[in-house]
Design a protein around this motif. Structure first.
Motif, mmCIF file in Angstrom:
data_model
loop_
_atom_site.group_PDB
_atom_site.id
_atom_site.type_symbol
_atom_site.label_atom_id
_atom_site.label_comp_id
_atom_site.label_asym_id
_atom_site.label_seq_id
_atom_site.Cartn_x
_atom_site.Cartn_y
_atom_site.Cartn_z
ATOM 1 N N LEU A 27 30.556 -10.874 -31.255
ATOM 2 C CA LEU A 27 31.750 -11.695 -31.520
ATOM 3 C C LEU A 27 31.560 -12.559 -32.764
ATOM 4 N N GLU A 28 30.363 -13.087 -32.883
ATOM 5 C CA GLU A 28 30.080 -13.932 -34.053
ATOM 6 C C GLU A 28 30.168 -13.091 -35.335
ATOM 7 N N VAL A 30 31.951 -10.360 -35.732
ATOM 8 C CA VAL A 30 33.373 -10.081 -35.971
ATOM 9 C C VAL A 30 34.068 -11.285 -36.608
ATOM 10 N N GLU A 31 33.768 -12.464 -36.092
ATOM 11 C CA GLU A 31 34.376 -13.695 -36.628
ATOM 12 C C GLU A 31 33.999 -13.898 -38.083
ATOM 13 N N ASP A 32 32.718 -13.612 -38.365
ATOM 14 C CA ASP A 32 32.270 -13.758 -39.764
ATOM 15 C C ASP A 32 33.011 -12.792 -40.688
ATOM 16 N N GLU A 33 33.139 -11.554 -40.170
ATOM 17 C CA GLU A 33 33.865 -10.570 -40.980
ATOM 18 C C GLU A 33 35.325 -10.990 -41.199
ATOM 19 N N LYS A 34 35.912 -11.522 -40.124
ATOM 20 C CA LYS A 34 37.301 -11.983 -40.226
ATOM 21 C C LYS A 34 37.422 -13.084 -41.264
ATOM 22 N N ASN A 35 36.498 -14.014 -41.211
ATOM 23 C CA ASN A 35 36.528 -15.124 -42.175
ATOM 24 C C ASN A 35 36.356 -14.605 -43.599
ATOM 25 N N GLU A 38 39.619 -13.103 -44.674
ATOM 26 C CA GLU A 38 40.607 -14.158 -44.953
ATOM 27 C C GLU A 38 40.316 -14.820 -46.299
#
Length: 411
Positions: A27-28, A30-35, A38
């Motif tokens: 999850l972390e 994925v969140e990093d990739e999302k950031n 963005e």
């Protein structure tokens, strides 16, 4: 990126904890990739906006540049159409780039050319006072710079000479400046009548004027009448100022005449040359002898389109000094002031009868006619002249071949 998590149906708490921990790590990630995505989108969006703004700005500048280039083109067209105004390029000239420099140079160049054109126009106008436009047109020239020594036109035209009587005596009583002022004042009054009747002045000769009328004798006679009418008005103003009146004589003849440029390469002037010019000058000189204002030759009378329009009195057949052939001398009565004109018209039949008797050698009968005229009009000088001639002929032997022609021994 797709992350798959497999959960067994029966796992121990330790395994479950391990799997949960793995899930948290995923999850972390994925969140990093999302950031990261963005952030990349923000960067792209920001750069896209800047680029778009820059493109819009450049487009506006380019549009302004194109519009101002068009102003320079319009200014060039305005110069061609002779309607250029410097303010047309004021905003373009304010630019600090090459286009601005071009507009500045263009405006300066046009204004300089305009100033030179004005100077040239003034110069041509000044030359026009020495060589009239009518003379240019007559010789088929566009400008005075087109003149060449020997340029001429030869055709039949009416010639006019006019001169002030007893000018030498008048000049003796004036200073040089007064003479100068008088001549200019006089010429300003009588010269326009020539131009207004399709003639042009070939040259001034002190107080004398020589003019030609290419379109014919009617123009010349009309101009002569107008000149003498204007002279009467001029004399009225001179009388008011306590000055003596001015009397002039006008002679008009017609014939083939050459008008053109004479002189030498560094000094040229307009002139009219022919034997008919000499005859005209002699006619003008005879006005003083006959005591009349306007004399015309028989050739002029023959070429009048409407002879009945004028009151013309045949005066003489004469051979002037230096010539072999006689010329017919006629007086135009229309120019005389009243009551002189009326008296001459009244006695015209008697005068004509007297001339006929004179030419036939019937001097006694002729003498009666001329004495009758002098009795009615003592100032009729031609009648006095004939009485003097008759007396001289009666006192001397009459020529065997008498035909009424009088030969002058002096100019």
């Amino acid at each position: 990126m797709t992350t798959q998590i497999n959960l067994a149906q029966s796992t121990s708490p330790e395994e479950l904890k391990t799997q949960l921990q793995d899930l948290m790590e995923k999850l972390e990630e994925v969140e990093d990739e999302k950031n990261s995505y963005e952030t990349l989108v923000e960067i792209i969006t920001e750069h896209s906006t800047d680029l778009e703004n820059q493109i819009r700005h450049n487009n506006r500048e380019m549009q302004t540049y194109i519009e101002q280039v068009k102003k320079v083109i319009d200014a060039a067209i305005a110069v061609k159409n002779n309607c250029f105004e410097p303010q047309i390029l004021s905003d373009v000239a304010a630019r600090s780039d090459t286009l601005g420099e071009l507009a500045q140079v263009f405006s300066h160049m046009v204004q300089t050319v305009k100033a030179r054109e004005q100077e040239l126009e003034k110069l041509l106008q000044a030359y026009g006072r020495f060589v009239p436009d009518e003379f240019l047109q007559f010789l088929g020239k566009q400008s005075i710079v087109d003149f060449q020594l020997g340029d001429h036109v030869s055709k039949e035209m009416a010639i006019m000479f006019s001169d002030i009587r007893s000018f030498t005596t008048m000049a003796e009583q004036m200073t040089a400046q007064q003479n100068f002022n008088f001549i200019n004042s006089y010429l300003q009054r009588i010269s326009p009548g020539i131009r207004n009747h399709n003639g042009f002045i070939v040259k001034y000769m002190g107080d004398g004027v020589m003019a030609v009328f290419p379109e014919g004798v009617d123009d010349a006679i009309q101009a002569g009448i107008v000149k003498l009418e204007e002279l009467q008005k001029y004399n009225q103003s001179r009388k008011i100022n306590g000055e003596i009146p001015v009397n002039i004589g006008i002679g008009i003849h017609v014939g083939d005449t050459m008008v053109g440029i004479i002189g030498e390469a560094n000094r040229m002037q307009a002139d009219a040359l022919s034997d008919h010019v000499n005859i005209t000058a002699r006619l003008e000189g005879l006005t003083k002898y006959y005591g009349v204002s306007l004399l015309i030759s028989g050739e002029v009378v023959q070429r009048l389109s409407q002879p009945s329009k004028y009151r013309i009195r045949f005066l003489d057949r004469a051979i002037v000094k230096g010539r072999q052939e006689a010329i017919t001398v006629c007086e135009v009565l229309d120019v005389e002031v009243e009551p002189v004109r009326s008296l001459k018209i009244l006695t015209l039949p008697i005068f004509e009868d007297g001339l006929e008797q004179y030419c036939q050698g019937n001097f006694a009968n002729a003498k009666v006619c001329f004495e009758k005229i002098v009795g009615l009009n003592p100032d009729d000088k031609p009648s006095q002249i004939y009485l003097e001639r008759i007396q001289a002929l009666l006192e001397n032997s009459i020529p065997a071949n008498w035909n009424g022609v009088w030969q002058f021994t002096q100019k």
